[in-house]
Motif scaffolding. Structure first.
Motif, short mmCIF file in Angstrom:
data_model
loop_
_atom_site.label_atom_id
_atom_site.label_comp_id
_atom_site.label_asym_id
_atom_site.label_seq_id
_atom_site.Cartn_x
_atom_site.Cartn_y
_atom_site.Cartn_z
N SER A 174 49.78 35.73 22.13
CA SER A 174 50.06 36.48 23.37
C SER A 174 49.20 37.74 23.44
CB SER A 174 51.55 36.82 23.48
OG SER A 174 51.94 37.58 22.38
N GLU A 175 48.94 38.35 22.31
CA GLU A 175 48.06 39.54 22.32
C GLU A 175 46.64 39.16 22.74
OE1 GLU A 175 50.22 42.17 18.76
OE2 GLU A 175 48.65 40.72 18.25
N ALA A 176 46.20 38.02 22.25
CA ALA A 176 44.84 37.58 22.59
C ALA A 176 44.73 37.29 24.09
CB ALA A 176 44.47 36.33 21.78
N LYS A 177 45.76 36.66 24.60
CA LYS A 177 45.79 36.33 26.02
C LYS A 177 45.73 37.61 26.86
CE LYS A 177 48.46 33.25 28.93
NZ LYS A 177 49.64 32.46 29.08
N GLN A 178 46.52 38.58 26.44
CA GLN A 178 46.58 39.85 27.15
C GLN A 178 45.24 40.59 27.09
OE1 GLN A 178 48.73 41.12 29.11
NE2 GLN A 178 47.92 43.22 29.24
N LEU A 179 44.66 40.64 25.89
CA LEU A 179 43.39 41.36 25.73
C LEU A 179 42.29 40.67 26.55
CD1 LEU A 179 41.80 43.67 24.48
CD2 LEU A 179 41.51 42.29 22.41
N CYS A 180 42.32 39.35 26.54
CA CYS A 180 41.32 38.59 27.30
C CYS A 180 41.42 38.96 28.79
CB CYS A 180 41.56 37.10 27.08
SG CYS A 180 40.43 36.07 28.02
N LYS A 181 42.65 39.02 29.27
CA LYS A 181 42.87 39.39 30.66
C LYS A 181 42.34 40.81 30.94
CE LYS A 181 46.91 39.62 33.64
NZ LYS A 181 48.38 39.59 33.57
N GLU A 182 42.65 41.71 30.02
CA GLU A 182 42.22 43.10 30.21
C GLU A 182 40.70 43.22 30.22
OE1 GLU A 182 46.05 45.57 28.44
OE2 GLU A 182 44.52 44.89 27.05
N VAL A 183 40.06 42.47 29.32
CA VAL A 183 38.60 42.57 29.25
C VAL A 183 37.98 42.03 30.54
CG1 VAL A 183 36.51 41.87 28.01
CG2 VAL A 183 38.55 42.43 26.71
N ASN A 184 38.55 40.94 31.04
CA ASN A 184 38.03 40.38 32.29
C ASN A 184 38.23 41.30 33.49
OD1 ASN A 184 36.83 37.48 32.31
ND2 ASN A 184 38.38 37.48 30.68
N ASN A 185 39.22 42.20 33.38
CA ASN A 185 39.47 43.13 34.48
C ASN A 185 38.76 44.47 34.31
OD1 ASN A 185 41.08 41.47 36.01
ND2 ASN A 185 42.93 41.96 34.86
N MET A 186 37.98 44.61 33.26
CA MET A 186 37.33 45.91 33.02
C MET A 186 36.24 46.19 34.05
SD MET A 186 37.12 46.05 28.88
CE MET A 186 38.68 46.20 27.98
N ASN A 187 35.97 47.46 34.19
CA ASN A 187 34.91 47.88 35.09
C ASN A 187 33.60 47.82 34.29
OD1 ASN A 187 33.72 48.87 37.28
ND2 ASN A 187 34.89 50.80 37.34
N ILE A 188 32.91 46.72 34.42
CA ILE A 188 31.71 46.50 33.59
C ILE A 188 30.48 47.01 34.32
CG2 ILE A 188 30.26 44.71 32.55
CD1 ILE A 188 32.90 43.04 32.23
N GLY A 189 29.67 47.78 33.61
CA GLY A 189 28.46 48.36 34.21
C GLY A 189 27.53 47.28 34.72
N SER A 190 26.72 47.63 35.69
CA SER A 190 25.87 46.60 36.29
C SER A 190 24.81 46.14 35.29
CB SER A 190 25.24 47.11 37.58
OG SER A 190 24.16 47.91 37.28
N GLY A 191 24.63 44.85 35.25
CA GLY A 191 23.62 44.26 34.36
C GLY A 191 24.06 44.15 32.91
N ILE A 192 25.31 44.51 32.61
CA ILE A 192 25.77 44.41 31.22
C ILE A 192 26.53 43.09 31.04
CG2 ILE A 192 27.24 45.44 29.43
CD1 ILE A 192 26.60 48.14 30.99
N GLU A 193 26.09 42.32 30.07
CA GLU A 193 26.78 41.05 29.78
C GLU A 193 27.83 41.30 28.70
OE1 GLU A 193 24.16 37.80 28.75
OE2 GLU A 193 22.68 38.52 30.20
N VAL A 194 29.01 40.78 28.92
CA VAL A 194 30.09 40.98 27.95
C VAL A 194 30.52 39.64 27.38
CG1 VAL A 194 32.42 41.88 27.61
CG2 VAL A 194 30.84 43.07 29.14
N TYR A 195 30.62 39.60 26.07
CA TYR A 195 31.09 38.41 25.36
C TYR A 195 32.31 38.79 24.53
CZ TYR A 195 26.66 35.84 26.11
OH TYR A 195 25.58 35.18 26.65
N ILE A 196 33.24 37.85 24.40
CA ILE A 196 34.30 38.02 23.40
C ILE A 196 34.26 36.84 22.44
CG2 ILE A 196 35.87 39.53 24.68
CD1 ILE A 196 37.46 37.00 25.50
#
Ligand code: PEP
Length: 253
Positions: free
Chosen positions: A17-39
């Protein structure tokens, strides 16, 4: 132009459940333009994270080079690809140390990942005694020569490199910007010698080792540092959100 990347290595942490929650939070982050994010979640959660990821890419922390067969406990690169997984970590120092992964196995993993179209993040980096005896450039160059530089230019272009000094991983002792830049510039020069200037300029080289909101801005501003592979700070949404934010990348650049 090379990609700017922030990648979170969750290691063997978090409940489902923590992983699910963190995944959701990361997907909702304000990511800078042109920055690729991986988990890179624990293997058990990789598929779920992939299914619920709209923005970030999802990778596995490990995979085996054979496609299928009697390899109890292993998951193959082919299976990752088949499940739609984007990337895989190869050569992390914890795999080298605790699971005795050697240059030959890492080379096979890299070949298998590329064959199946799973993006490899290849980690290299020296232990403390090598840093202290001054032979760290030679040590890291050797790691690349043994496991990476056999690749064709076409394959090498798909690889992300991560320099992770072992003495900085999980220790709170981050490499200084001078130490990081020295190694990253050296790595880029070896890539240039082997594959030429264009490929060298387009290769993303991430820094890993106690990177956090307090030091990321200075590290990411280094000319040859193209982002970070983040352990501890990727487990806290508040910290990780700083690392992916526009301001962390723009103010000093
Ligand atoms: C890592 O394990 O890849 C890592 C960089 O860990 P930490 O950020 O916790 O040092």
């Amino acid at each position: 132009m090379r990609s700017k990347i922030v990648a979170g290595n969750w290691k063997m942490n978090l409940s489902q459940s923590e992983a699910k929650q963190l995944c959701k939070e990361v997907n909702n982050m304000n990511i800078g333009s042109g920055i690729e994010v991986y988990i890179f979640p624990p293997m058990l959660y990789v598929s779920d994270c992939k299914s619920s990821s709209t923005v970030v890419k999802v990778g596995a922390q490990n995979a085996y080079p054979k496609d299928s067969g009697a390899y109890t406990g292993e998951v193959s690169m082919w299976q990752l690809k088949e499940a739609g997984i984007d990337a895989v970590l190869i050569g992390h120092s914890e795999r080298r140390e605790y699971f005795n992964e050697d240059h030959t196995l890492l080379k096979q993993k890299l070949d298998a990942a590329l064959f199946h179209g799973v993006k490899p993040f290849f980690c290299c980096g020296e232990p403390l005694e090598i840093r202290q005896d001054g032979s760290f450039l030679k040590y890291v160059k050797n790691q690349l020569e043994e496991s990476v530089f056999h690749l064709s230019a076409n394959d090498f272009e798909k690889v992300v490199l991560a320099y992770e000094p072992i003495w900085a991983i999980g220790t709170g002792q981050t490499a200084s910007t001078e130490q990081a830049e020295e190694m990253h510039a050296a790595i880029r020069s070896w890539v240039e010698e082997k594959y030429g200037n264009t490929i060298a300029e387009n290769t993303s080289i991430l820094y890993g080792g106690s990177c956090n909101p307090g030091n990321a801005q200075a590290l990411f501003a280094c000319e040859n540092v193209d982002g970070g592979l983040i352990g501890g700070a990727s487990l806290k949404a508040a910290d990780f959100s700083v690392l992916v934010a526009e301001e962390t990348w723009t103010i000093l650049n």
